[in-house]
Design an enzyme around this catalytic site. Structure first.
Site, PDB file in Angstrom:
ATOM      1  N   GLN A  15       1.204  -1.059   0.147  1.00  0.00           N
ATOM      2  CA  GLN A  15       0.418  -0.069   0.087  1.00  0.00           C
ATOM      3  C   GLN A  15       0.475   1.202  -0.100  1.00  0.00           C
ATOM      4  O   GLN A  15       2.003   1.680   0.163  1.00  0.00           O
ATOM      5  CB  GLN A  15      -1.178  -0.167   1.112  1.00  0.00           C
ATOM      6  CG  GLN A  15      -0.539   0.079   2.551  1.00  0.00           C
ATOM      7  CD  GLN A  15      -0.847  -1.350   3.749  1.00  0.00           C
ATOM      8  OE1 GLN A  15      -2.676  -1.011   3.460  1.00  0.00           O
ATOM      9  NE2 GLN A  15      -0.122  -1.079   4.541  1.00  0.00           N
TER      10      GLN A  15
ATOM     11  N   HIS B  74      -9.235   4.267  19.907  1.00  0.00           N
ATOM     12  CA  HIS B  74      -8.318   3.588  20.914  1.00  0.00           C
ATOM     13  C   HIS B  74      -8.745   2.874  21.699  1.00  0.00           C
ATOM     14  O   HIS B  74      -8.614   1.946  22.448  1.00  0.00           O
ATOM     15  CB  HIS B  74      -7.250   3.518  20.378  1.00  0.00           C
ATOM     16  CG  HIS B  74      -6.243   3.678  19.147  1.00  0.00           C
ATOM     17  ND1 HIS B  74      -5.502   4.660  18.679  1.00  0.00           N
ATOM     18  CD2 HIS B  74      -6.167   2.546  18.263  1.00  0.00           C
ATOM     19  CE1 HIS B  74      -5.108   4.066  17.177  1.00  0.00           C
ATOM     20  NE2 HIS B  74      -5.480   3.158  17.297  1.00  0.00           N
TER      21      HIS B  74
ATOM     22  N   GLU C 185       0.968  -7.428  12.360  1.00  0.00           N
ATOM     23  CA  GLU C 185       1.309  -6.151  11.560  1.00  0.00           C
ATOM     24  C   GLU C 185       1.421  -7.189   9.864  1.00  0.00           C
ATOM     25  O   GLU C 185       2.927  -7.632   9.652  1.00  0.00           O
ATOM     26  CB  GLU C 185       1.763  -5.040  12.021  1.00  0.00           C
ATOM     27  CG  GLU C 185       1.960  -3.741  10.301  1.00  0.00           C
ATOM     28  CD  GLU C 185       0.654  -3.315  10.216  1.00  0.00           C
ATOM     29  OE1 GLU C 185      -0.149  -3.149  10.589  1.00  0.00           O
ATOM     30  OE2 GLU C 185       0.750  -3.628   9.126  1.00  0.00           O
TER      31      GLU C 185
ATOM     32  N   ASP D  66       0.469 -11.851   7.460  1.00  0.00           N
ATOM     33  CA  ASP D  66      -1.074 -11.638   7.228  1.00  0.00           C
ATOM     34  C   ASP D  66      -1.833 -12.120   7.671  1.00  0.00           C
ATOM     35  O   ASP D  66      -1.548 -13.585   8.572  1.00  0.00           O
ATOM     36  CB  ASP D  66      -1.248 -12.467   6.171  1.00  0.00           C
ATOM     37  CG  ASP D  66      -2.463 -12.067   5.446  1.00  0.00           C
ATOM     38  OD1 ASP D  66      -3.421 -11.954   6.725  1.00  0.00           O
ATOM     39  OD2 ASP D  66      -2.986 -12.685   4.644  1.00  0.00           O
ATOM     40  N   GLY D  67      -2.516 -11.644   9.169  1.00  0.00           N
ATOM     41  CA  GLY D  67      -3.011 -11.681  10.706  1.00  0.00           C
ATOM     42  C   GLY D  67      -4.101 -12.871  10.129  1.00  0.00           C
ATOM     43  O   GLY D  67      -4.307 -14.085  10.899  1.00  0.00           O
TER      44      GLY D  67
ATOM     45  N   ASP E  14      -7.871  -4.834  14.759  1.00  0.00           N
ATOM     46  CA  ASP E  14      -7.577  -3.550  15.098  1.00  0.00           C
ATOM     47  C   ASP E  14      -7.023  -2.886  12.770  1.00  0.00           C
ATOM     48  O   ASP E  14      -6.127  -3.393  12.661  1.00  0.00           O
ATOM     49  CB  ASP E  14      -6.362  -2.151  15.798  1.00  0.00           C
ATOM     50  CG  ASP E  14      -6.363  -1.315  14.803  1.00  0.00           C
ATOM     51  OD1 ASP E  14      -7.528  -0.640  14.535  1.00  0.00           O
ATOM     52  OD2 ASP E  14      -5.642  -0.422  15.456  1.00  0.00           O
TER      53      ASP E  14
ATOM     54  N   ASP F 255     -10.039  -0.343   6.563  1.00  0.00           N
ATOM     55  CA  ASP F 255     -10.908  -0.811   6.163  1.00  0.00           C
ATOM     56  C   ASP F 255     -11.369  -2.687   4.817  1.00  0.00           C
ATOM     57  O   ASP F 255      -9.928  -2.982   4.404  1.00  0.00           O
ATOM     58  CB  ASP F 255     -11.475   0.101   5.180  1.00  0.00           C
ATOM     59  CG  ASP F 255     -11.721   1.128   5.938  1.00  0.00           C
ATOM     60  OD1 ASP F 255     -12.314   1.201   6.923  1.00  0.00           O
ATOM     61  OD2 ASP F 255     -11.577   2.005   4.964  1.00  0.00           O
TER      62      ASP F 255
END
Ligand code: SPD
Length: 270
Positions: A30, A61, A105, A135-136, A153, A156
């Site tokens: 990204q 948060h 993350e 990758d979660g 968390d 989108d």
């Protein structure tokens, strides 16, 4: 020199901010931007969407983390999926009982930029934090657990982040929780024409996995349409906070009264 940041919220609706850019990089995943604005202070954006602003990140948060952690008697082990800016980690670390905080993350460059430019990034250097770059949704398939709380968390549900909004992902998370453990996820805005089906969709996924599944709300002005939702799955009813629950120090938003108020949903969400 200032320029304009333009974030497209939906057809015909945009957020415009005057900004001074501090950092811009293209990672494997990204575009990462960090810039200063008069309206929202320092802002961190991914692919042209604000993730945190200095102005209101404390609301997001605190409301992501504390309604869940207040339901756990003594939180010791916590997993954060996403949250590379460190804001959610800062809130978890307010609990002195937390011994292990894993944060997974996907983008190493986000972790690096957060630590260089964002106040929230300071929490990532805490010795209790174990950073994982992965990758979660793949991580939770092989994670060791058990965790007393899992906090999702995510950015989108677009491209690689979509996996963090799937029923399979929540099932994998629930399997990693200790008895009495809680799962909480940011669940988008119920007012956003692009994402407004997510609050109900995520809550119903959690209802398959937990005795209690609830949505709750907070106002985050820098996020599209400002009204933001979270979904929480737990064994305990979140409307009955344990009598022994004590608030951690240093909070600016969350209170026991706000906790109760946040679970009161508008008619269109019930
Ligand atoms: N539309 C923005 C939603 C972002 C939610 N998570 C942001 C990460 C903040 N720690």
């Amino acid at each position: 020199m200032s320029e304009l940041y333009e974030e497209r919220w939906s057809e015909g609706c945009r957020l415009l901010l005057k900004r001074r850019t501090l950092y811009r990089a293209q990672s494997r995943y990204q575009t990462i931007e960090i810039f200063d604005t008069e309206a929202f202070g320092r802002v961190f954006a991914l692919d042209g969407i604000i993730m945190t602003s200095e102005f209101d990140e404390f609301i997001y948060h605190e409301m992501l983390v504390h309604p869940a952690l207040q339901l756990v008697d003594t939180p010791r082990s916590v997993l954060i999926v996403g949250g590379g800016d460190g804001g959610a980690a800062r809130e978890v670390l307010r609990y002195p009982s937390v011994e292990r905080l894993e944060l997974v993350e996907i983008d190493a460059l986000v972790l690096e930029a957060a630590q260089r430019f964002l106040a929230t990034g300071a929490s990532l250097a805490d010795p209790r934090v174990q950073l994982q770059v992965a990758d979660g949704s793949a991580f939770v398939k092989g994670a060791r657990g058990p965790y007393d709380a899992i906090i999702v968390d995510a950015s989108d549900p677009i491209a690689f982040a979509e996996g963090l909004f799937s029923a399979d992902f929540y099932r994998d998370c629930a399997a990693l929780l200790s008895p009495g453990g809680v799962l909480v996820a940011q669940s988008e805005s119920p007012l956003d024409p692009n994402f407004r089906h997510y609050p109900a969709q995520i809550r119903s996924c959690l209802a398959e996995l937990f005795p209690q599944a609830h949505s709750y709300l907070a106002t985050i002005p820098s996020y599209p349409y400002a009204l933001w939702s979270f979904a929480l799955g737990s064994a305990r009813n979140p409307l009955e906070l344990p009598a022994a629950a004590a608030l951690p120090r240093g909070l600016r938003y969350y209170t026991a009264e706000l906790h109760a108020a946040a679970f009161a949903l508008p008619q269109f969400m019930r």
